[in-house]
Design a protein around this motif. Structure first.
Motif, PDB file in Angstrom:
ATOM      1  N   VAL A  38       0.820  -1.298  -0.077  1.00 42.44           N
ATOM      2  CA  VAL A  38       0.025  -0.011  -0.101  1.00 42.44           C
ATOM      3  C   VAL A  38       0.904   1.214   0.041  1.00 42.44           C
ATOM      4  O   VAL A  38       1.831   1.567   0.898  1.00 42.44           O
ATOM      5  N   THR A  39       0.642   1.851  -1.003  1.00 45.43           N
ATOM      6  CA  THR A  39       1.737   3.188  -1.253  1.00 45.43           C
ATOM      7  C   THR A  39       1.067   4.533  -1.482  1.00 45.43           C
ATOM      8  O   THR A  39      -0.170   4.255  -2.152  1.00 45.43           O
ATOM      9  N   THR A  40       1.471   5.614  -1.182  1.00 38.45           N
ATOM     10  CA  THR A  40       0.941   6.925  -1.560  1.00 38.45           C
ATOM     11  C   THR A  40       1.634   7.556  -2.396  1.00 38.45           C
ATOM     12  O   THR A  40       2.910   7.761  -1.727  1.00 38.45           O
ATOM     13  N   SER A  41       1.440   8.583  -3.000  1.00 38.17           N
ATOM     14  CA  SER A  41       2.376   9.473  -3.720  1.00 38.17           C
ATOM     15  C   SER A  41       1.388  10.889  -4.119  1.00 38.17           C
ATOM     16  O   SER A  41       0.322  10.768  -4.128  1.00 38.17           O
ATOM     17  N   VAL A  42       2.441  11.820  -4.489  1.00 35.19           N
ATOM     18  CA  VAL A  42       1.854  12.886  -5.202  1.00 35.19           C
ATOM     19  C   VAL A  42       2.561  13.440  -6.514  1.00 35.19           C
ATOM     20  O   VAL A  42       3.858  13.317  -6.568  1.00 35.19           O
ATOM     21  N   HIS A  43       1.866  13.586  -7.650  1.00 34.71           N
ATOM     22  CA  HIS A  43       2.265  13.926  -8.666  1.00 34.71           C
ATOM     23  C   HIS A  43       1.504  15.168  -9.386  1.00 34.71           C
ATOM     24  O   HIS A  43       0.415  14.972  -9.708  1.00 34.71           O
ATOM     25  N   ARG A  44       2.164  16.303  -9.273  1.00 35.46           N
ATOM     26  CA  ARG A  44       1.781  17.591  -9.752  1.00 35.46           C
ATOM     27  C   ARG A  44       0.360  17.980  -8.859  1.00 35.46           C
ATOM     28  O   ARG A  44       0.225  17.990  -7.796  1.00 35.46           O
ATOM     29  N   ARG A  45      -0.857  17.863  -9.747  1.00 36.99           N
ATOM     30  CA  ARG A  45      -2.015  17.922  -8.999  1.00 36.99           C
ATOM     31  C   ARG A  45      -2.912  16.758  -8.753  1.00 36.99           C
ATOM     32  O   ARG A  45      -4.121  16.771  -8.460  1.00 36.99           O
ATOM     33  N   THR A  46      -2.368  15.608  -8.661  1.00 37.86           N
ATOM     34  CA  THR A  46      -2.768  14.354  -8.428  1.00 37.86           C
ATOM     35  C   THR A  46      -2.241  13.454  -7.103  1.00 37.86           C
ATOM     36  O   THR A  46      -0.997  13.516  -7.045  1.00 37.86           O
ATOM     37  N   ALA A  47      -3.201  13.193  -6.249  1.00 39.52           N
ATOM     38  CA  ALA A  47      -2.806  12.395  -5.132  1.00 39.52           C
ATOM     39  C   ALA A  47      -3.183  10.861  -5.575  1.00 39.52           C
ATOM     40  O   ALA A  47      -4.205  10.728  -5.932  1.00 39.52           O
ATOM     41  N   THR A  48      -2.218  10.112  -5.335  1.00 42.21           N
ATOM     42  CA  THR A  48      -2.353   8.486  -5.897  1.00 42.21           C
ATOM     43  C   THR A  48      -2.365   7.743  -4.373  1.00 42.21           C
ATOM     44  O   THR A  48      -1.278   7.790  -3.775  1.00 42.21           O
ATOM     45  N   LEU A  49      -3.226   6.721  -4.514  1.00 38.88           N
ATOM     46  CA  LEU A  49      -3.294   5.525  -3.878  1.00 38.88           C
ATOM     47  C   LEU A  49      -3.016   4.268  -4.531  1.00 38.88           C
ATOM     48  O   LEU A  49      -3.784   3.980  -5.592  1.00 38.88           O
ATOM     49  N   THR A  50      -1.852   3.438  -4.143  1.00 40.56           N
ATOM     50  CA  THR A  50      -1.958   2.272  -5.093  1.00 40.56           C
ATOM     51  C   THR A  50      -1.877   1.171  -4.014  1.00 40.56           C
ATOM     52  O   THR A  50      -0.891   1.009  -2.980  1.00 40.56           O
ATOM     53  N   VAL A  51      -2.564   0.073  -4.409  1.00 38.74           N
ATOM     54  CA  VAL A  51      -2.576  -1.178  -3.585  1.00 38.74           C
ATOM     55  C   VAL A  51      -2.277  -2.358  -4.609  1.00 38.74           C
ATOM     56  O   VAL A  51      -2.931  -2.513  -5.536  1.00 38.74           O
ATOM     57  N   GLU A  52      -1.167  -2.969  -4.364  1.00 37.88           N
ATOM     58  CA  GLU A  52      -0.707  -3.976  -4.942  1.00 37.88           C
ATOM     59  C   GLU A  52      -0.637  -5.416  -4.111  1.00 37.88           C
ATOM     60  O   GLU A  52      -0.436  -5.401  -3.073  1.00 37.88           O
ATOM     61  N   ASN A  53      -1.110  -6.609  -4.712  1.00 36.14           N
ATOM     62  CA  ASN A  53      -0.971  -7.974  -4.211  1.00 36.14           C
ATOM     63  C   ASN A  53      -0.194  -9.015  -5.245  1.00 36.14           C
ATOM     64  O   ASN A  53      -0.813  -8.918  -6.336  1.00 36.14           O
ATOM     65  N   THR A  54       0.545  -9.886  -4.274  1.00 35.56           N
ATOM     66  CA  THR A  54       0.601 -10.976  -5.033  1.00 35.56           C
ATOM     67  C   THR A  54      -0.468 -11.972  -5.377  1.00 35.56           C
ATOM     68  O   THR A  54      -1.577 -11.864  -4.728  1.00 35.56           O
ATOM     69  N   GLY A  55      -0.539 -12.968  -6.369  1.00 35.43           N
ATOM     70  CA  GLY A  55      -1.620 -13.813  -6.329  1.00 35.43           C
ATOM     71  C   GLY A  55      -1.542 -14.538  -7.758  1.00 35.43           C
ATOM     72  O   GLY A  55      -0.423 -14.560  -8.261  1.00 35.43           O
ATOM     73  N   ASP A  56      -2.531 -15.043  -8.163  1.00 31.60           N
ATOM     74  CA  ASP A  56      -2.699 -15.913  -9.484  1.00 31.60           C
ATOM     75  C   ASP A  56      -2.592 -14.597 -10.618  1.00 31.60           C
ATOM     76  O   ASP A  56      -2.937 -13.569 -10.442  1.00 31.60           O
ATOM     77  N   LYS A  57      -2.213 -14.976 -11.647  1.00 29.32           N
ATOM     78  CA  LYS A  57      -2.026 -14.329 -13.046  1.00 29.32           C
ATOM     79  C   LYS A  57      -3.582 -13.900 -13.526  1.00 29.32           C
ATOM     80  O   LYS A  57      -4.395 -15.000 -13.536  1.00 29.32           O
ATOM     81  N   LEU A  58      -3.971 -12.902 -13.779  1.00 31.36           N
ATOM     82  CA  LEU A  58      -5.176 -12.494 -14.368  1.00 31.36           C
ATOM     83  C   LEU A  58      -4.882 -11.932 -15.681  1.00 31.36           C
ATOM     84  O   LEU A  58      -3.851 -11.294 -15.891  1.00 31.36           O
ATOM     85  N   THR A  59      -6.160 -11.960 -16.347  1.00 33.70           N
ATOM     86  CA  THR A  59      -5.975 -11.380 -17.751  1.00 33.70           C
ATOM     87  C   THR A  59      -6.740 -10.170 -17.675  1.00 33.70           C
ATOM     88  O   THR A  59      -7.537  -9.918 -17.097  1.00 33.70           O
ATOM     89  N   PRO A  81      -3.459  -6.042 -14.081  1.00 32.58           N
ATOM     90  CA  PRO A  81      -2.867  -7.366 -13.718  1.00 32.58           C
ATOM     91  C   PRO A  81      -1.213  -7.111 -13.692  1.00 32.58           C
ATOM     92  O   PRO A  81      -0.616  -6.796 -14.495  1.00 32.58           O
ATOM     93  N   ARG A  82      -0.849  -7.896 -12.664  1.00 32.78           N
ATOM     94  CA  ARG A  82       0.681  -7.628 -12.497  1.00 32.78           C
ATOM     95  C   ARG A  82       1.313  -8.902 -13.248  1.00 32.78           C
ATOM     96  O   ARG A  82       0.742 -10.046 -13.289  1.00 32.78           O
ATOM     97  N   PRO A  83       2.422  -8.689 -13.835  1.00 32.19           N
ATOM     98  CA  PRO A  83       3.203  -9.760 -14.732  1.00 32.19           C
ATOM     99  C   PRO A  83       3.481 -10.792 -14.102  1.00 32.19           C
ATOM    100  O   PRO A  83       3.268 -11.949 -14.417  1.00 32.19           O
ATOM    101  N   THR A  84       3.848 -10.634 -12.682  1.00 34.21           N
ATOM    102  CA  THR A  84       4.089 -11.935 -11.774  1.00 34.21           C
ATOM    103  C   THR A  84       2.784 -12.542 -11.326  1.00 34.21           C
ATOM    104  O   THR A  84       3.028 -13.330 -10.285  1.00 34.21           O
TER     105      THR A  84
END
Length: 363
Positions: free
Chosen positions: A274-295, A342-345
């Motif tokens: 779970v990560t947060t960041s700021v780019h110019r005028r945008t506040a970004t929240l990113t949530v990633e997880n491991t798991g099965d490959k998805l299409t 989908p995450r490549p891994t």
């Protein structure tokens, strides 16, 4: 609203055209009349080559002028009626399409031909609105059908359990109560999720400054015992990211993302970032997880209500199938965007981008 009947726009334009042409003709005749009064003398010496005197010219000019004005009025009315009809034809098509839409036919499109003028822009904007309304109506119908099915399922299960208990008095009442409690809990969760989704869609909430980094930490701390029970690790990091919105809804949005990342992860030794960041005028929240490959095709359907995808079935913690749908609605209610990749891994990346807010003087 009841209104007095009035003249049609076409008739008004016709009268305007006819009046303008008549006025122009009258002014032209007035110029000729003034010319006769000023430059033609009262009397001329009789001569074979002399022109008639002013009185004779005036007597001859008056009936001709009246006839000419009458012709100009008729020409203005007929020509104005034709020109007004031609100009208002696109508006008639737009009006007919509006009546069809009012009667429930959203599949009709105007598709106005011709150059890009004001009527063309209006028709294109109306077609775009009809397309969005049709898509929204279809989505609402699917949602209503799915919600009815999901709500009917726990009621049907409850009815079945009660029928079995009534036919078998010696049945274990403790097991029956436990199963009824579980079914009733899922029905309550579903109802609360539907109410939350409706609230997000209506945007009926108070906006205030919210730090997404604090929201992410709060959601991670709340779900940490659940993750540890499943042998997973939650890692939070990032910058202070201020936005404007409802703290309660944004916390629910983040909690849904983290919960989804935990449930649909590896059986053991998985990770949630779970990560947060700021780019110019945008506040970004990113949530990633491991798991099965998805299409990508499967990922594109995950925000639909009650969609769980392949192998995303009911479990003890699978939710009611509204988690990502609620995330999408809350994001849109805060004028943001949700991107699922989908995450490549294996696993899923969910990125939410919201408008930033000025940082407060104190955190």
């Amino acid at each position: 609203m009841d209104r007095q009947p009035g003249l049609s726009v076409r008739l008004k334009l016709t009268l305007s055209y006819a009046g303008f042409i008549t006025l122009a003709g009258f002014l032209l005749l007035a110029v000729v009349w003034v010319f006769l009064l000023r430059y033609v003398p009262e009397r001329l010496e009789p001569s074979p080559m002399s022109i008639p005197d002013r009185g004779a010219l005036q007597r001859a000019f008056a009936p001709k002028a009246a006839a000419m004005l009458t012709l100009l009025v008729l020409f203005g009315l007929v020509g104005g009626w034709i020109l007004a009809g031609s100009m208002l034809a696109p508006l008639t098509r737009i009006t007919n399409a509006t009546r069809l839409a009012a009667n429930g036919s959203l599949a009709h499109r105007i598709q106005l031909e011709g150059p890009n003028d004001e009527f063309r822009e209006l028709a294109d904007a109306f077609d775009t609105m009809l397309a969005k309304l049709e898509a929204h109506d279809a989505e609402q119908q699917r949602f209503a059908a799915n919600a009815s099915h999901e709500l009917r399922t726990p009621l049907a299960i409850t009815q079945t359990l009660l029928d079995v208990a009534r036919k078998d008095p010696n049945h274990d009442s403790g097991e029956l109560i436990e199963r009824l409690h579980y079914v009733n809990t899922r029905a309550i969760d579903l109802t609360e999720a539907l109410l939350l989704l409706s609230r997000a869609n209506q945007r009926s909430f108070t906006r205030e400054p919210v730090d997404l980094s604090l929201v992410a930490e709060e959601a991670a701390e709340t779900l940490l015992p659940f993750a540890e029970k499943r042998g997973l690790t939650i890692e939070t990091s990032g910058d202070i990211a201020h936005t404007i919105g409802s703290h309660t809804l944004l916390l629910q949005m983040t909690t849904n993302l983290v919960h989804n990342a935990i449930v649909h992860n590896l059986p053991d030794q998985g990770t949630v970032w779970v990560t947060t960041s700021v780019h110019r005028r945008t506040a970004t929240l990113t949530v990633e997880n491991t798991g099965d490959k998805l299409t990508p095709q499967l990922v594109s359907t995950l925000t639909e209500p009650f969609q769980r995808g392949t192998q995303r079935v009911h479990t003890d913690h699978a939710g009611v199938g509204l988690g990502l749908a609620i995330v999408k609605s809350i994001t849109q209610a805060h004028d943001g965007t949700l991107t699922l990749t989908p995450r490549p891994t294996g696993g899923l990346q969910a990125k939410i981008q919201l408008p930033t807010a000025p940082s407060p003087t104190t955190r």
